[in-house]
Structures are given as structure tokens and as C-alpha cells.
Design a protein around this motif. Structure first.
Motif, PDB file in Angstrom:
ATOM      1  N   LEU A 202      15.435 -16.994 -22.265  1.00 39.22           N
ATOM      2  CA  LEU A 202      15.036 -17.903 -21.193  1.00 39.22           C
ATOM      3  C   LEU A 202      16.239 -18.731 -20.742  1.00 39.22           C
ATOM      4  CD1 LEU A 202      11.552 -19.170 -22.401  1.00 39.22           C
ATOM      5  CD2 LEU A 202      12.064 -17.380 -20.748  1.00 39.22           C
ATOM      6  N   ASN A 207      12.973 -23.281 -15.694  1.00 36.68           N
ATOM      7  CA  ASN A 207      11.804 -22.865 -16.473  1.00 36.68           C
ATOM      8  C   ASN A 207      10.805 -24.014 -16.613  1.00 36.68           C
ATOM      9  OD1 ASN A 207      13.706 -20.825 -18.843  1.00 36.68           O
ATOM     10  ND2 ASN A 207      12.810 -20.273 -16.870  1.00 36.68           N
ATOM     11  N   ARG A 208       9.533 -23.664 -16.656  1.00 34.86           N
ATOM     12  CA  ARG A 208       8.488 -24.651 -16.914  1.00 34.86           C
ATOM     13  C   ARG A 208       8.147 -24.587 -18.393  1.00 34.86           C
ATOM     14  NH1 ARG A 208       2.469 -25.670 -14.251  1.00 34.86           N
ATOM     15  NH2 ARG A 208       2.343 -27.835 -14.993  1.00 34.86           N
ATOM     16  N   ILE A 209       8.392 -25.681 -19.077  1.00 34.91           N
ATOM     17  CA  ILE A 209       8.289 -25.704 -20.537  1.00 34.91           C
ATOM     18  C   ILE A 209       7.310 -26.780 -20.977  1.00 34.91           C
ATOM     19  CG2 ILE A 209       9.548 -26.130 -22.695  1.00 34.91           C
ATOM     20  CD1 ILE A 209      12.044 -25.038 -21.246  1.00 34.91           C
ATOM     21  N   ALA A 230      15.238 -27.903 -16.779  1.00 35.53           N
ATOM     22  CA  ALA A 230      13.885 -27.435 -17.090  1.00 35.53           C
ATOM     23  C   ALA A 230      12.851 -28.420 -16.548  1.00 35.53           C
ATOM     24  CB  ALA A 230      13.710 -27.275 -18.593  1.00 35.53           C
ATOM     25  N   ALA A 245       1.758 -22.514 -14.941  1.00 34.20           N
ATOM     26  CA  ALA A 245       2.638 -21.339 -14.918  1.00 34.20           C
ATOM     27  C   ALA A 245       3.758 -21.526 -15.938  1.00 34.20           C
ATOM     28  CB  ALA A 245       3.197 -21.151 -13.512  1.00 34.20           C
ATOM     29  N   TRP A 246       3.377 -21.640 -17.184  1.00 35.82           N
ATOM     30  CA  TRP A 246       4.337 -21.923 -18.252  1.00 35.82           C
ATOM     31  C   TRP A 246       5.242 -20.722 -18.529  1.00 35.82           C
ATOM     32  CZ3 TRP A 246       4.281 -26.886 -19.009  1.00 35.82           C
ATOM     33  CH2 TRP A 246       3.080 -27.598 -18.913  1.00 35.82           C
ATOM     34  N   ASP A 247       6.523 -21.007 -18.750  1.00 41.28           N
ATOM     35  CA  ASP A 247       7.444 -19.982 -19.255  1.00 41.28           C
ATOM     36  C   ASP A 247       7.506 -19.999 -20.781  1.00 41.28           C
ATOM     37  OD1 ASP A 247       8.777 -18.849 -16.768  1.00 41.28           O
ATOM     38  OD2 ASP A 247       9.082 -21.002 -16.461  1.00 41.28           O
ATOM     39  N   ALA A 248       7.367 -21.193 -21.355  1.00 37.79           N
ATOM     40  CA  ALA A 248       7.462 -21.308 -22.815  1.00 37.79           C
ATOM     41  C   ALA A 248       6.765 -22.577 -23.278  1.00 37.79           C
ATOM     42  CB  ALA A 248       8.920 -21.320 -23.265  1.00 37.79           C
ATOM     43  N   ALA A 273      -1.904 -20.195 -20.126  1.00 30.11           N
ATOM     44  CA  ALA A 273      -0.598 -19.680 -19.720  1.00 30.11           C
ATOM     45  C   ALA A 273      -0.673 -18.207 -19.356  1.00 30.11           C
ATOM     46  CB  ALA A 273       0.407 -19.888 -20.846  1.00 30.11           C
ATOM     47  N   THR A 277       3.931 -15.481 -22.157  1.00 30.55           N
ATOM     48  CA  THR A 277       4.571 -16.788 -22.341  1.00 30.55           C
ATOM     49  C   THR A 277       5.038 -16.905 -23.789  1.00 30.55           C
ATOM     50  OG1 THR A 277       3.208 -17.817 -20.641  1.00 30.55           O
ATOM     51  CG2 THR A 277       4.198 -19.283 -22.265  1.00 30.55           C
TER      52      THR A 277
END
Length: 356
Positions: A202, A207-209, A230, A245-248, A273, A277
């Protein structure tokens, strides 16, 4: 007792080829520079003391050398082979650091810790090779001995040492204030989380964390991730996570008897998520099988051991380890000499439980 004293012949036989294989940041020359700087900043003075610690590899090879550099009259360095290196590796890397500093003659390598050694030490470190510090070991310590936890008191893990045995003997278990300006290990937590996210693929930037954190790691982790672009939202427990819309999800929840992310928590995260993810274990135990069964990716892929962090501080270089080990010794030295424990000082105490 199995012990080895260093000799001129041993020092001359140090394998220079091994150090050449390391990345430049971990070179013995640079480690010695960092160690001298940490000693100057903390004021560590172990003159007249006898220390029992570990001989290890990589950045952790600094611990017995730091004690000797700080004037300890004798340093017992217990070592054993493990996943990070052999006994020979640990001895070689310790000598690479100690010999040019002229302190190798005060470091004695052990492969067994005898009652005689325990009767002689002022400070014992809660280091990996020595753990767990059992009731039997603690019973052999002098009444005025001190145990150096080597991290903050609130991070204490009961499986590391027998705190009831310490309470019965009134032996202090001393944590180190990692936020003291001369130590400041907390400032490395953000870069450490970034390294973990980069390792799993990532970018962090953009990114959406979701940061799941219920402890003092929150501010440095949030600041470290946000500073690289982030979009970070924080939650103090899994149930508070909202759909997005989470990336992690970065899990930094204080360990408990059960995984902080178990079957119910994994199902909740999956419902919030997109598939795939990543759940990143920074700290706090997670059920990897439950996360995978719910369509989430997991990093690191292998278990790191109950209560342990998902990434070692040394993964971003030796600086945080050198500062942490120096601070841990300084905190124990302070208490051993009768210094008062204050909120802004080096030392913290792990509370003794009530014992009968």
C-alpha cells in the motif's frame, strides 16, 4: 555455568565478511556512533554495576555493549540460537561493536545462567533470550536487584516475567518512559506503521485507513500516517468502525487474553469494507483464519506471537532500538541508585500485585 571470556585472539578473529553483508545503516561504525550519542543524551552511568542481559544480533547486539560503555564493571551476556541468528552470530556481532571501544574484556558470554551469576547482578534486563524471567530465577536475585522491563510499564506482558515473585521479593520491575526527550521512541511508531503498509503493497499516500487504537500509540500512529497523505479515521474498538471504501485497517489494540480481532470482529470489518481490504497487525492479537474467511487480507501473513508487535522497531533501522535499550538501562540504573520515579523522568514502575 557455560561462559566464555573474550581474548585478543578472539577479537582478531571477528569475521569482517559478515558485517559487509549488512545494510549501511546497520554497520558497526554507525551503530557505535548512535550508541555514543544515546549515552551522552541519557547520561547513562552504570559504573560499579553488574548487569545480566542478552547477546543478540542486528540492532539488539548493542545492549551488553551499551552497559559496558556506560562503565558497568561486568556484563553477563546470555545467548542462544534462534530465528534471528546463532550463538556464534551473537558473539561475533557483539565483539564487532565492543572491541574497537575497548570494552570487550568486561563482557562475558553465557549459555547457561547459574545461581552464582544471579547472586551477583544489580540489574537484569527483560530481554528476549532471557525471557521468561521465572519465579526460580527471581528467587536467586539479591534483595536490591532491579529488573529492567525495556519498554513502557503499561505494555507489561505477564508471560514475560513472574510479577508475583517480584512482589514477594519487593524487586522493582522498571519500565522506561519512551516519550522522554532523550529516548523518544514513540516518534518512530508512525514511520514503523508506514513501513508495514509499504511492505504489504500500500502506498499510504491517498489510502483510506481505519486506525483501530485504544492506547497511547494513537497520536504518533495517526500523525505518521496522515503526514504521508493517508486519509485516516480512528476508532477505539472494532465495533465503532463505520462502512467505507477502506484500503486498510491498522490494528493497534492493547493485547488481552483473547484476540482483539476475533470471529465477530472480523465479520464486522468485512461488512464495513470492500473485499480484499488489508487488516494490518501493528499490535494486538488477531484471528488470521477468521479474517481470511471473511474475505479480508492479513499482514503480516504469519503469527508474530501472542502480545507481540507485528513489526520490529529495527525494521526501520537501528536508531529506535539503540535509544530504547539505552533508555531501558537508564531507567533501571536510576531506580537502582534510589532515584525518585516521576511522571517526566526516565523510569516507570510496573505495579506489584497483592500477594499473600
Amino acid at each position: 555455568m557455560t561462559a566464555t571470556k573474550t581474548s585478543v585472539a578472539q577479537l582478531r578473529s571477528v569475521d569482517a565478511n559478515a558485517s559487509a553483508l549488512r545494510s549501511p545503516g546497520f554497520s558497526p561504525i554507525r551503530l557505535r556512533m548512535l550508541m555514543k550519542r544515546a549515552l551522552a543524551e541519557t547520561g547513562l552511568d552504570m559504573s560499579g554495576m553488574t548487569v545480566l542481559t542478552e547477546a543478540a544480533t542486528g540492532a539488539y547486539a548493542v545492549t551488553p555493549v551499551l552497559a559496558a560503555m556506560a562503565g558497568a564493571k561486568h556484563v553477563y551476556a546470555f545467548t542462544k540460537s534462534g530465528r534471528h541468528g546463532t550463538v556464534s552470530d551473537a558473539k561475533r556481532e557483539t565483539l564487532e561493536l565492543a572491541a574497537p571501544l575497548g570494552v570487550a574484556d568486561r563482557i562475558e558470554f553465557l549459555e547457561k545462567v547459574s545461581p552464582e551469576v544471579l547472586h551477583n547482578v544489580d540489574i537484569v534486563t527483560n530481554s528476549g533470550h532471557l525471557r521468561p524471567l521465572t519465579a526460580g530465577l527471581i528467587a536467586q536475585l539479591r534483595d536490591d536487584a532491579v529488573i529492567a522491563l525495556m519498554f513502557e510499564a503499561w505494555e507489561f506482558r505477564r508471560e514475560d516475567l513472574d510479577i508475583e515473585a517480584c512482589a514477594r521479593r519487593k524487586i522493582p520491575v522498571v519500565g522506561v518512559n519512551e516519550r522522554h526527550p532523550a529516548v523518544d521512541v514513540f516518534s518512530f511508531l508512525g514511520p514503523l506503521a508506514v513501513k508495514q503498509l509499504h511492505d504489504c503493497g500500500l502506498a499510504v499516500f491517498g489510502n483510506r485507513i481505519g486506525l483501530l487504537c485504544d492506547n497511547d500509540f494513537l497520536s504518533p500512529l495517526h500523525n505518521g500516517l496522515a503526514s504521508l497523505g493517508a486519509n485516516v479515521e480512528t476508532f477505539n474498538n472494532v465495533a465503532a468502525v463505520l462502512p467505507g471504501a477502506w484500503d486498510a485497517f491498522v490494528v493497534a489494540l492493547q493485547p488481552a487474553d483473547m484476540p482483539r480481532v476475533g470471529e465477530a470482529e472480523a465479520a464486522h470489518l468485512a461488512a464495513c469494507a470492500p473485499p480484499g481490504t488489508v487488516a494490518v497487525q501493528f499490535w494486538g492479537d488477531i484471528d488470521r483464519a477468521a479474517l481470511a474467511a471473511n474475505g479480508l487480507a492479513v499482514w503480516p501473513t504469519q503469527s508474530v506471537g501472542q502480545g507481540h508487535m507485528g513489526i520490529l522497531l529495527s525494521e526501520i533501522g537501528p536508531e529506535p532500538i539503540v535509544r530504547l535499550q539505552t533508555g531501558g538501562l537508564r531507567a533501571a540504573e536510576w531506580v537502582s541508585r534510589g532515584g525518585a520515579v516521576t511522571r517526566d523522568g526516565f523510569a516507570q514502575l510496573v505495579p506489584w500485585p497483592a500477594v499473600t
